[in-house]
Design an enzyme around this catalytic site. Structure first.
Site, PDB file in Angstrom:
ATOM      1  N   LYS A  22      -1.980  -1.577  23.799  1.00 22.74           N
ATOM      2  CA  LYS A  22      -0.637  -1.319  23.286  1.00 22.74           C
ATOM      3  C   LYS A  22       0.271  -0.739  24.369  1.00 22.74           C
ATOM      4  O   LYS A  22       1.405  -1.186  24.545  1.00 22.74           O
ATOM      5  CB  LYS A  22      -0.710  -0.336  22.105  1.00 22.74           C
ATOM      6  N   ASN A  23      -0.229   0.253  25.093  1.00 27.07           N
ATOM      7  CA  ASN A  23       0.655   0.935  26.041  1.00 27.07           C
ATOM      8  C   ASN A  23       1.008   0.078  27.250  1.00 27.07           C
ATOM      9  O   ASN A  23       2.067   0.269  27.846  1.00 27.07           O
ATOM     10  CB  ASN A  23       0.043   2.270  26.472  1.00 27.07           C
ATOM     11  N   ARG A  93       9.272   5.664  21.016  1.00 26.59           N
ATOM     12  CA  ARG A  93       9.808   6.245  22.250  1.00 26.59           C
ATOM     13  C   ARG A  93       9.777   5.238  23.390  1.00 26.59           C
ATOM     14  O   ARG A  93      10.647   5.234  24.251  1.00 26.59           O
ATOM     15  CB  ARG A  93       8.943   7.437  22.666  1.00 26.59           C
ATOM     16  N   CYS A 117       8.466  14.618  19.590  1.00 33.57           N
ATOM     17  CA  CYS A 117       7.654  13.841  18.669  1.00 33.57           C
ATOM     18  C   CYS A 117       6.521  14.717  18.204  1.00 33.57           C
ATOM     19  O   CYS A 117       6.447  15.880  18.572  1.00 33.57           O
ATOM     20  CB  CYS A 117       7.152  12.567  19.317  1.00 33.57           C
ATOM     21  N   ARG A 122       8.764  16.012  24.628  1.00 28.67           N
ATOM     22  CA  ARG A 122       8.387  15.066  25.685  1.00 28.67           C
ATOM     23  C   ARG A 122       9.594  14.761  26.562  1.00 28.67           C
ATOM     24  O   ARG A 122      10.311  13.796  26.338  1.00 28.67           O
ATOM     25  CB  ARG A 122       7.801  13.801  25.058  1.00 28.67           C
ATOM     26  N   PRO A 123       9.794  15.584  27.586  1.00 31.73           N
ATOM     27  CA  PRO A 123      10.956  15.395  28.461  1.00 31.73           C
ATOM     28  C   PRO A 123      10.881  14.056  29.208  1.00 31.73           C
ATOM     29  O   PRO A 123       9.797  13.511  29.403  1.00 31.73           O
ATOM     30  CB  PRO A 123      10.854  16.553  29.447  1.00 31.73           C
ATOM     31  N   ILE A 124      12.055  13.542  29.626  1.00 37.14           N
ATOM     32  CA  ILE A 124      12.046  12.330  30.442  1.00 37.14           C
ATOM     33  C   ILE A 124      12.785  12.562  31.762  1.00 37.14           C
ATOM     34  O   ILE A 124      13.296  11.637  32.380  1.00 37.14           O
ATOM     35  CB  ILE A 124      12.617  11.109  29.693  1.00 37.14           C
ATOM     36  N   ASP A 125      12.800  13.840  32.171  1.00 39.14           N
ATOM     37  CA  ASP A 125      13.515  14.190  33.406  1.00 39.14           C
ATOM     38  C   ASP A 125      13.011  13.405  34.622  1.00 39.14           C
ATOM     39  O   ASP A 125      13.790  13.072  35.523  1.00 39.14           O
ATOM     40  CB  ASP A 125      13.395  15.697  33.657  1.00 39.14           C
ATOM     41  N   GLN A 126      11.716  13.099  34.666  1.00 37.47           N
ATOM     42  CA  GLN A 126      11.176  12.398  35.842  1.00 37.47           C
ATOM     43  C   GLN A 126      11.649  10.942  35.904  1.00 37.47           C
ATOM     44  O   GLN A 126      11.847  10.388  36.974  1.00 37.47           O
ATOM     45  CB  GLN A 126       9.644  12.445  35.853  1.00 37.47           C
ATOM     46  N   ASP A 305      -5.259  10.711  24.897  1.00 40.93           N
ATOM     47  CA  ASP A 305      -5.260   9.860  23.697  1.00 40.93           C
ATOM     48  C   ASP A 305      -6.652   9.730  23.073  1.00 40.93           C
ATOM     49  O   ASP A 305      -6.803   9.115  22.020  1.00 40.93           O
ATOM     50  CB  ASP A 305      -4.717   8.461  24.031  1.00 40.93           C
ATOM     51  N   ARG A 397       0.588   2.108  13.836  1.00 37.36           N
ATOM     52  CA  ARG A 397       1.402   1.933  15.050  1.00 37.36           C
ATOM     53  C   ARG A 397       0.567   1.404  16.205  1.00 37.36           C
ATOM     54  O   ARG A 397       1.093   0.748  17.101  1.00 37.36           O
ATOM     55  CB  ARG A 397       1.991   3.287  15.488  1.00 37.36           C
TER      56      ARG A 397
HETATM   57  C1  UD1 Z   1       1.932   7.664  27.785  1.00 39.71           C
HETATM   58  C2  UD1 Z   1       1.281   7.012  26.591  1.00 39.71           C
HETATM   59  C3  UD1 Z   1       0.655   8.061  25.688  1.00 39.71           C
HETATM   60  C4  UD1 Z   1      -0.292   8.944  26.489  1.00 39.71           C
HETATM   61  C5  UD1 Z   1       0.396   9.501  27.720  1.00 39.71           C
HETATM   62  C6  UD1 Z   1      -0.538  10.280  28.635  1.00 39.71           C
HETATM   63  C7  UD1 Z   1       2.668   5.070  26.280  1.00 39.71           C
HETATM   64  C8  UD1 Z   1       3.658   4.370  25.444  1.00 39.71           C
HETATM   65  N1  UD1 Z   1       2.296   6.284  25.865  1.00 39.71           N
HETATM   66  O1  UD1 Z   1       2.984   8.482  27.291  1.00 39.71           O
HETATM   67  O2  UD1 Z   1      -0.051   7.386  24.658  1.00 39.71           O
HETATM   68  O3  UD1 Z   1      -0.715  10.006  25.669  1.00 39.71           O
HETATM   69  O4  UD1 Z   1       0.979   8.442  28.499  1.00 39.71           O
HETATM   70  O5  UD1 Z   1      -1.576   9.451  29.052  1.00 39.71           O
HETATM   71  O6  UD1 Z   1       2.196   4.553  27.285  1.00 39.71           O
HETATM   72  N2  UD1 Z   1       6.565  14.609  31.488  1.00 39.71           N
HETATM   73  C9  UD1 Z   1       7.606  15.353  31.989  1.00 39.71           C
HETATM   74  N3  UD1 Z   1       8.747  14.688  32.381  1.00 39.71           N
HETATM   75  C10 UD1 Z   1       8.870  13.342  32.293  1.00 39.71           C
HETATM   76  C11 UD1 Z   1       7.815  12.583  31.784  1.00 39.71           C
HETATM   77  C12 UD1 Z   1       6.659  13.259  31.381  1.00 39.71           C
HETATM   78  O7  UD1 Z   1       7.539  16.571  32.081  1.00 39.71           O
HETATM   79  O8  UD1 Z   1       9.924  12.810  32.673  1.00 39.71           O
HETATM   80  C13 UD1 Z   1       5.305  15.287  31.060  1.00 39.71           C
HETATM   81  C14 UD1 Z   1       5.007  15.106  29.585  1.00 39.71           C
HETATM   82  O9  UD1 Z   1       5.647  16.065  28.795  1.00 39.71           O
HETATM   83  C15 UD1 Z   1       3.504  15.253  29.559  1.00 39.71           C
HETATM   84  C16 UD1 Z   1       3.062  14.636  30.894  1.00 39.71           C
HETATM   85  O10 UD1 Z   1       4.233  14.640  31.720  1.00 39.71           O
HETATM   86  O11 UD1 Z   1       3.151  16.602  29.567  1.00 39.71           O
HETATM   87  C17 UD1 Z   1       2.533  13.243  30.803  1.00 39.71           C
HETATM   88  O12 UD1 Z   1       3.430  12.427  30.080  1.00 39.71           O
HETATM   89  P1  UD1 Z   1       3.560  10.860  30.342  1.00 39.71           P
HETATM   90  O13 UD1 Z   1       2.420  10.397  31.201  1.00 39.71           O
HETATM   91  O14 UD1 Z   1       4.947  10.560  30.791  1.00 39.71           O
HETATM   92  O15 UD1 Z   1       3.364  10.263  28.893  1.00 39.71           O
HETATM   93  P2  UD1 Z   1       4.106   9.030  28.265  1.00 39.71           P
HETATM   94  O16 UD1 Z   1       4.365   8.004  29.312  1.00 39.71           O
HETATM   95  O17 UD1 Z   1       5.227   9.515  27.419  1.00 39.71           O
END
Ligand code: UD1
Length: 430
Positions: A22-23, A93, A117, A122-126, A305, A397
């Site tokens: 899925k991912n 997301r 969620c 779940r920030p997306i700053d990166q 996961d 899902r």
């Molecule tokens: C993806 C998977 C999710 C899995 C996760 C970790 C998908 C759709 N989802 O989620 O099932 O649990 O990887 O393997 O592929 N973070 C930041 N800033 C950012 C992005 C992330 O601080 O901009 C932090 C997150 O809060 C978290 C960590 O980085 O603590 C890892 O998150 P991330 O690997 O980005 O997870 P997703 O891609 O959202």
């Protein structure tokens, strides 16, 4: 509202085919719109998140043709809208992958800001830091992220945290930037590699995916391709723990055993026998399992996961186990539900301390999120008596034909949507 009703106690025995990841699929579908030519994607899992993303892609104007359950054709030449509806991002997301895809192709994208969620903020700053480094102007306007650039320019980006989503999103945009991009401290998950392979098959030039340094040489255009998505390591791992928790004997087929190594290692540590074949893994549990400690980490560490699934299994193992969640802040919501089934689990901060019990007993529980929901189903399969799992919309899902696959392994589980049907199940199973 649908529920699962389960009569526990049957060891799971047999073989089960694992669907596409899925991912990986979520990112690959988004990336498929980056060319005006037609893309054919195979081994797509038929799960809710995928179907919602396909709707979102159709809504911005791409042509989406579902050939069958696991095959889709996408043509992005008819895209007329560079702005994604909130309706979709609210449901998944991962529609934020359209940000990287649209920005790369059209140098402009508007996607609503995803909220928190169930597993935490779940920030997306990166992601945004990466787009800015590529020269995009990124602003938040009326709850949406607006990213635009005259042209994207390759850059050297150091990620502050290891993020699957940010690595993939930046990789997509950088594929169509001018010049070279280097992503340092990149995520190494198998689906990052799968997306890179997919983009490369469209003509992108990405090297190093699967290591923590990814090098991308931007290209002007991407082209058509046919691509088959890798197997879902989390679906596979879920069935492996279901075998363990029910003292069963299950072979998961159509998998890449290498991707399952962290799961396999833990299963062996707690006393299961695990046999690896070319594209299958067999898990046998024939004695009471033992305690262990586990901490979730980015790949190749133990996956977050798979955290609820191992915790449920350890709830029945001999001794005291410690499960530490290092990726997400709120991933133990299932602990109270599991306690209601007789587990001895105490959560302190990002750690769960589990004293194994001899048996769990069926109860009415509700799925707090996707993976925890699947874990509660495992608990129900292993428990004495009847378990009802509410809110299975979360489970749907990410798991294709979950109940059918479990039934084929000997589980007594049904999807129901009324109290009357639950009653009928109770009468039938006695
Ligand atoms: C993806 C998977 C999710 C899995 C996760 C970790 C998908 C759709 N989802 O989620 O099932 O649990 O990887 O393997 O592929 N973070 C930041 N800033 C950012 C992005 C992330 O601080 O901009 C932090 C997150 O809060 C978290 C960590 O980085 O603590 C890892 O998150 P991330 O690997 O980005 O997870 P997703 O891609 O959202």
């Amino acid at each position: 509202m649908e529920q699962y009703v389960i009569k526990g106690g049957n060891p799971l025995v047999g073989e089960v085919d694992i669907a596409g990841a899925k991912n990986a699929a979520l990112a690959i579908l988004a990336a498929a719109i980056m060319t005006d030519e037609t893309i054919l994607i195979e081994n797509l899992p038929d799960v809710r998140d995928i179907n919602v993303l396909l709707e979102a892609i159709a809504k911005i104007g791409a042509h989406v043709e579902r050939i069958d359950r696991s095959v889709v054709k996408i043509n992005g030449s008819t895209i007329g809208e560079l702005s994604v509806d909130y309706e979709y991002i609210k449901k998944i997301r991962a529609s934020y992958y359209l940000l990287g895809a649209l920005l790369g192709k059209y140098k402009h994208a508007e996607v609503p800001l995803p909220g928190g969620c169930n597993i935490g903020s779940r920030p997306i700053d990166q992601h945004l830091k990466g787009f800015r480094a590529l020269g995009a102007k990124v602003s938040i306007l009326h709850g949406a992220i607006v990213a635009e650039a005259k042209e994207l320019k390759g850059s050297h980006i150091f990620m502050d945290v290891v993020s699957v989503g940010a690595t993939i999103n930046i990789m997509m945009a950088a594929s169509m930037a001018q010049g070279r991009t280097i992503i340092e401290n990149a995520a190494r998950e198998p689906h990052v590699v799968d997306v890179a392979n997919f983009l490369n098959s469209m003509g992108a030039n990405i090297k190093g995916a699967g290591t923590d340094v990814i090098r991308i040489k931007g290209v002007e255009k991407l082209h058509k391709t046919e691509y088959s998505i890798i197997p879902d390591q989390i679906e596979a791992g879920t069935f492996m723990f279901a075998a363990a928790a029910t003292q069963g004997d299950v072979t998961v087929r159509n998998v890449i055993p290498k991707h399952l190594e962290a799961t396999t290692a833990k299963l062996e540590e707690i006393g299961c026998q695990v046999e690896e074949f070319d594209d299958a893994v067999r898990v046998v549990a024939n004695k009471r399992l033992r305690r262990t400690h586990v901490k979730t980490l980015p790949y190749p560490g133990y996956p977050t996961d798979m955290q609820p699934q191992i915790a449920v299994t350890l709830a029945l193992a001999e001794g005291t186990s410690i499960v530490t969640e290092s990726i997400f802040e709120n991933r133990f919501k299932y602990a109270d539900e599991l306690s209601r089934m007789g587990a001895n689990i105490k959560v302190e901060g990002n750690t769960a301390i589990i004293d194994g019990v001899q048996k769990l007993t069926g109860a009415r529980v509700s799925a707090p999120d996707l993976r925890a929901g699947a874990a509660l189903v495992i608990a129900g399969l292993a428990a004495d008596g009847i378990t009802i799992v509410d809110d299975i919309v979360y489970i749907q899902r990410g798991y294709e034909s979950f109940e059918e696959k479990l039934r084929s392994l000997g589980a007594e589980i049904e999807k129901v949507s009324s109290e009357k049907e639950i009653q009928k199940f109770r009468l039938r199973v006695g």
